[in-house]
Design a protein around this motif. Structure first.
Motif, PDB file in Angstrom:
ATOM      1  N   THR A 259      -4.478  12.488  -2.713  1.00  0.00           N
ATOM      2  CA  THR A 259      -3.139  12.901  -2.289  1.00  0.00           C
ATOM      3  C   THR A 259      -2.118  12.486  -3.341  1.00  0.00           C
ATOM      4  O   THR A 259      -2.260  11.468  -4.010  1.00  0.00           O
TER       5      THR A 259
ATOM      6  N   GLU B 211      -0.406  21.702   1.251  1.00  0.00           N
ATOM      7  CA  GLU B 211       0.624  20.785   1.726  1.00  0.00           C
ATOM      8  C   GLU B 211       0.137  20.067   2.984  1.00  0.00           C
ATOM      9  O   GLU B 211      -0.693  20.578   3.735  1.00  0.00           O
ATOM     10  N   ASN B 212       0.679  18.878   3.198  1.00  0.00           N
ATOM     11  CA  ASN B 212       0.338  18.066   4.363  1.00  0.00           C
ATOM     12  C   ASN B 212       1.618  17.795   5.152  1.00  0.00           C
ATOM     13  O   ASN B 212       2.315  16.810   4.888  1.00  0.00           O
TER      14      ASN B 212
ATOM     15  N   TRP C 149       1.017  16.287  -0.733  1.00  0.00           N
ATOM     16  CA  TRP C 149       0.106  17.304  -1.230  1.00  0.00           C
ATOM     17  C   TRP C 149      -1.318  16.744  -1.279  1.00  0.00           C
ATOM     18  O   TRP C 149      -1.534  15.598  -1.672  1.00  0.00           O
ATOM     19  N   VAL C 150      -2.266  17.564  -0.839  1.00  0.00           N
ATOM     20  CA  VAL C 150      -3.663  17.129  -0.690  1.00  0.00           C
ATOM     21  C   VAL C 150      -4.554  17.963  -1.592  1.00  0.00           C
ATOM     22  O   VAL C 150      -4.445  19.186  -1.638  1.00  0.00           O
TER      23      VAL C 150
ATOM     24  N   ASP D 240       1.683  11.233   1.471  1.00  0.00           N
ATOM     25  CA  ASP D 240       0.572  12.128   1.130  1.00  0.00           C
ATOM     26  C   ASP D 240       0.981  13.581   1.350  1.00  0.00           C
ATOM     27  O   ASP D 240       0.394  14.307   2.161  1.00  0.00           O
TER      28      ASP D 240
ATOM     29  N   LEU E  91      -5.915  12.674   8.524  1.00  0.00           N
ATOM     30  CA  LEU E  91      -6.198  13.494   7.351  1.00  0.00           C
ATOM     31  C   LEU E  91      -7.657  13.367   6.933  1.00  0.00           C
ATOM     32  O   LEU E  91      -8.337  14.380   6.692  1.00  0.00           O
TER      33      LEU E  91
ATOM     34  N   THR F 151     -10.735  16.204   7.319  1.00  0.00           N
ATOM     35  CA  THR F 151     -11.403  16.668   6.106  1.00  0.00           C
ATOM     36  C   THR F 151     -12.907  16.490   6.188  1.00  0.00           C
ATOM     37  O   THR F 151     -13.671  17.406   5.852  1.00  0.00           O
TER      38      THR F 151
END
Length: 278
Positions: free
Chosen positions: A236, A261-262, A271-272, A269, A127, A131
């Motif tokens: 998150t 969403e993740n 939701w980001v 985690d 993640l 990013t």
């Protein structure tokens, strides 16, 4: 680097009992009243005071001025004893002070039980890397770091973590397992982090919450402080309503916030929130 090594002495004892009270000016009075007939003044690269130490028996009683200024009485006390002036980069002294208090915490506080899901490290690493990519030495805050999985991942990716939490047992676990490093870690209230660090390029807040009607005000202050000291931020949370709250708080501070969403992590985690200063 140990604080004692920077001051060129065998042992230091800070008058401030915890890292979190370093901004408190009352400890200037404590240091003024300490005995000693020999002193050492530490200056930073701008020749601003970083610390004062006075020899008392076999150790040096020391006060740190990372987050406050010394009084005129303290400077006068130093001038009236045999003393030497030393110089060190502020960042190096800050790391040494964090190390001093983290080692004390690890020795004095029993760690909580192990809480790391073995799969979490890889999922979180993917993640962060998707990013921002790799860090190449960039400083990245790990807010509410817990036992340090976020800091571990940041280090994996080449970032320099600056980690903090208000739970000493979780910090002790992270320090004892090596996920947290002493010179990178602070035991502080996340609602006051801007008192302890200048703004840095990036920051993460992994699995913040639960954010509900009882805790919302606290979490808003924590998130706002994190936004205040980071250019780019990755947070998150477990639910979409929590992510929307964080988006609202960030936009209220003039930041851009994107939520998504993740699917890679259905437990932690989910939701980001990705945020930047506008």
């Amino acid at each position: 680097m140990m604080a004692a090594e920077i001051l060129g002495v065998d042992e230091v004892v800070f008058v401030e009992p915890q890292f979190s009270v370093l901004p408190d000016p009352r400890y200037n009075d404590t240091l003024t009243l300490a005995g000693g007939d020999e002193g050492r003044l530490l200056l930073d690269e701008q020749e601003e005071p970083l610390a004062l130490a006075f020899k008392n028996g076999n150790c040096w009683v020391t006060g740190s001025f990372l987050f406050r200024n010394p009084t005129a009485l303290l400077i006068e006390k130093f001038e009236n004893v045999n003393g030497g002036i030393y110089q060190e980069d502020r960042a190096a002294w800050a790391a040494a002070v964090r190390e001093y208090y983290s080692l004390a915490l690890r020795a004095e506080v029993s760690p909580t039980i192990e809480d790391l899901n073995p799969n979490r490290r890889g999922i979180l690493k993917d993640l962060v890397e998707k990013t921002w990519g790799r860090g190449n030495g960039t400083t990245c805050i790990d807010a509410c770091c817990g036992s340090g999985v976020g800091s571990l991942v940041l280090r994996d990716l080449g970032y320099m973590p600056l980690s903090f939490d208000n739970d000493p047992a979780l910090l002790s676990l992270g320090l004892s397992t090596g996920r947290l490093l002493p010179d990178e870690t602070m035991w502080i209230d996340a609602m006051k982090v801007s008192q302890y660090t200048a703004p840095v390029p990036r920051g993460i807040g992994i699995m913040m919450g639960e954010i509900n009607s009882f805790s919302q005000e606290m979490w808003q202050q924590i998130v706002s402080e994190l936004f205040a000291v980071t250019e780019e931020t990755l947070i998150t949370v477990g639910t979409e309503p929590e992510a929307r709250l964080i988006r609202d708080w960030g936009e209220g501070m003039g930041r851009t916030v994107e939520i998504s969403e993740n699917p890679a992590d259905p437990i932690y985690d989910i939701w980001v929130c990705r945020s930047k200063k506008a």
